[in-house]
Design a protein around this motif. Sequence first.
Motif, short mmCIF file in Angstrom:
data_model
loop_
_atom_site.label_atom_id
_atom_site.label_comp_id
_atom_site.label_asym_id
_atom_site.label_seq_id
_atom_site.Cartn_x
_atom_site.Cartn_y
_atom_site.Cartn_z
N LEU A 7 0.84 -1.09 -0.06
CA LEU A 7 -0.04 0.01 0.05
C LEU A 7 0.81 1.10 -0.09
O LEU A 7 0.40 2.26 -0.71
N SER A 8 1.80 1.13 0.70
CA SER A 8 2.84 2.26 0.56
C SER A 8 3.39 2.86 -0.69
O SER A 8 3.71 4.00 -1.12
N ILE A 9 3.49 1.81 -1.55
CA ILE A 9 3.94 1.92 -3.10
C ILE A 9 2.61 2.67 -3.63
O ILE A 9 2.98 3.69 -4.58
N GLY A 10 1.50 2.00 -3.42
CA GLY A 10 0.30 2.53 -3.92
C GLY A 10 0.02 4.13 -3.76
O GLY A 10 -0.54 5.05 -4.45
N LEU A 11 0.52 4.31 -2.48
CA LEU A 11 0.41 5.73 -2.11
C LEU A 11 1.29 6.73 -2.96
O LEU A 11 0.93 7.92 -3.26
N LEU A 12 2.25 6.64 -3.27
CA LEU A 12 3.10 7.29 -4.38
C LEU A 12 2.61 7.40 -5.69
O LEU A 12 2.62 8.44 -6.05
N LEU A 13 2.17 6.52 -6.14
CA LEU A 13 1.47 6.40 -7.41
C LEU A 13 0.15 7.20 -7.48
O LEU A 13 -0.19 7.87 -8.35
N ASN A 14 -0.47 7.30 -6.10
CA ASN A 14 -1.80 7.75 -6.00
C ASN A 14 -1.54 9.37 -6.03
O ASN A 14 -2.25 10.03 -6.53
N ALA A 15 -0.40 9.70 -5.42
CA ALA A 15 0.17 10.91 -5.34
C ALA A 15 0.39 11.77 -6.84
O ALA A 15 0.09 12.86 -7.15
N ALA A 31 -4.28 -5.54 -1.37
CA ALA A 31 -3.30 -4.23 -1.64
C ALA A 31 -2.57 -4.32 -2.87
O ALA A 31 -2.40 -3.18 -3.43
N ILE A 32 -2.29 -5.40 -3.53
CA ILE A 32 -1.68 -5.48 -4.72
C ILE A 32 -2.79 -4.74 -5.80
O ILE A 32 -2.15 -4.01 -6.60
N VAL A 33 -3.99 -5.17 -5.81
CA VAL A 33 -4.68 -4.66 -6.54
C VAL A 33 -5.02 -3.15 -6.45
O VAL A 33 -5.10 -2.34 -7.54
N TRP A 34 -5.08 -2.65 -5.23
CA TRP A 34 -5.28 -1.21 -4.78
C TRP A 34 -4.12 -0.40 -5.51
O TRP A 34 -4.15 0.60 -6.07
N THR A 35 -2.85 -1.05 -5.28
CA THR A 35 -1.68 -0.26 -5.91
C THR A 35 -1.67 -0.40 -7.44
O THR A 35 -1.37 0.72 -8.00
N PHE A 36 -1.87 -1.36 -7.90
CA PHE A 36 -1.88 -1.61 -9.54
C PHE A 36 -2.77 -0.67 -10.07
O PHE A 36 -2.70 -0.03 -10.87
N ARG A 37 -4.08 -0.54 -9.35
CA ARG A 37 -5.19 0.51 -9.81
C ARG A 37 -4.62 2.11 -9.76
O ARG A 37 -4.98 2.59 -10.86
N ASN A 38 -3.93 2.12 -8.88
CA ASN A 38 -3.23 3.71 -8.59
C ASN A 38 -2.22 3.85 -9.75
O ASN A 38 -2.43 5.16 -10.23
N GLY A 39 -1.61 2.87 -10.12
CA GLY A 39 -0.55 2.95 -11.27
C GLY A 39 -1.27 3.26 -12.72
O GLY A 39 -0.91 4.17 -13.43
N ILE A 40 -2.31 2.44 -12.80
CA ILE A 40 -3.19 2.52 -14.04
C ILE A 40 -3.77 3.91 -14.08
O ILE A 40 -3.91 4.54 -15.21
N ASP A 41 -4.20 4.41 -13.02
CA ASP A 41 -5.24 5.77 -13.14
C ASP A 41 -4.13 6.85 -13.33
O ASP A 41 -4.45 7.65 -14.14
N PHE A 42 -3.01 6.54 -12.56
CA PHE A 42 -1.96 7.81 -13.02
C PHE A 42 -1.49 7.62 -14.78
O PHE A 42 -1.47 8.77 -15.29
N ILE A 43 -1.24 6.66 -15.08
CA ILE A 43 -0.91 6.43 -16.54
C ILE A 43 -2.10 7.15 -17.19
O ILE A 43 -1.71 7.89 -18.43
N LEU A 44 -3.19 6.78 -17.19
CA LEU A 44 -4.39 7.07 -18.15
C LEU A 44 -4.84 8.52 -17.82
O LEU A 44 -4.91 9.24 -18.73
N LEU A 45 -4.55 9.17 -16.62
CA LEU A 45 -4.77 10.68 -16.40
C LEU A 45 -3.79 11.41 -17.18
O LEU A 45 -3.90 12.68 -17.66
#
Length: 402
Positions: A328-336, A382-396
């Motif tokens: 989740l801590s990795i997902g935090l950075l991607l979300n940011a 946690a894996i899916v939540w983090t992966f989704r944040n990465g995809i979200d960043f790329i698409l946005l």
Amino acid sequence: MLKIGTTSLLSNIIPGLLPLFLLGMISRNIEPQSFSVYLLIMAAIGYAGFMELGISRALVKAFSQCHNNPNCTALIFSTSFLLLSILGIITGFLFYVVPSVISFFIETSIEYELLFQSLRLVSISVPAIFLTQIYYSYYEGNLKFTNILFLKLSTLIIEISIQCYVVVTTNSLENLIISIIVTKYISLFICIFSMKDKLKLNLKFNRLIAKDLLSFGGWVTVSNIIGPIMVYFDRFYTSSVVSFSISSHYLAASELVQKSTIVPSSISRVIFVFLSRTGIDKVEKSYLSILLVTFPLSLFFFVFSEHILNSWLGIEANIQSIISFKILSIGLLLNAFAQIPCSKLLSQNRAKSVALIHMLELIPYLLLLYYSVDQWGVIGAAIVWTFRNGIDFILLLIMSNK
């Protein structure tokens, strides 16, 4: 802009740390089952805040564009007060009715009956939560983050003091929920008092302003409904599939990471107001700012995940929760990082693009979450939540550069 950004950061970080102390206090004074229910209630309250049809974000933009026009500001204020009062009552009613409907058609466990009972009770607080957002939107749209800091500190100190006293003296989840309701209305009255000399509430309703708020907020609403599903649904789903003893640790880690998103959000909110006023669309330097403030936090969570959970919750965390916290801590950075192109799109009135991206992500996310939790439990979530944040960043990012 640096000074404003720093003030915005402080207005979110300092108040954001106080609820973490409260969570640690609550985990030590109520049963694990009740603690899990409390965390789910907090997630539900967070979701309720997103069901105001995107009006709070629309208000920030509206107030920022009318910052030199007191009459315009007053009319926006009164119109939004009436709108959000109605929406708050409707949403509170849904919070009360939906659990009863579910219980009528589906036989639920004792834990979920406790959750539903708490949801019915906390529904009373929803109108206050909605109306409070108007005052924060006003200060944010006028870049008065010092006022936001003062308001948040004042209200949070009162909320936490009352809730800590209740949980320590009664050890009761029901009394804790009642204290939440009371403190939410106290917070609203403090916000109203803070504006008594700046603005007189005349409750005039302007259809044109209401239409503008709803039209901008319309597509934001789609994101506000779908986005929180992808933010909070993993908590509800894991708690229904995984045992409460395991899921409570994951819920706590997820709550901590979610609270930590206020750090990059402080920067993205300033960027949104700045872009709305100027129309400038250059945001490259913002990524460096996000990296500088978020990476150390993500790294700290990743390295010291076990120690944080153990010392914070006062119980020994299980290995699954520790690993999921690191992910989740990795997902935090991607979300940011995702917040920068999102702010850029919203400032350009392209809320539809953001909503379409979230609609595109929803079904794959839910399917992946179902499969991953079934296979790997909270680690899969946690894996899916983090992966989704990465995809979200790329698409946005792709959409914002078009």
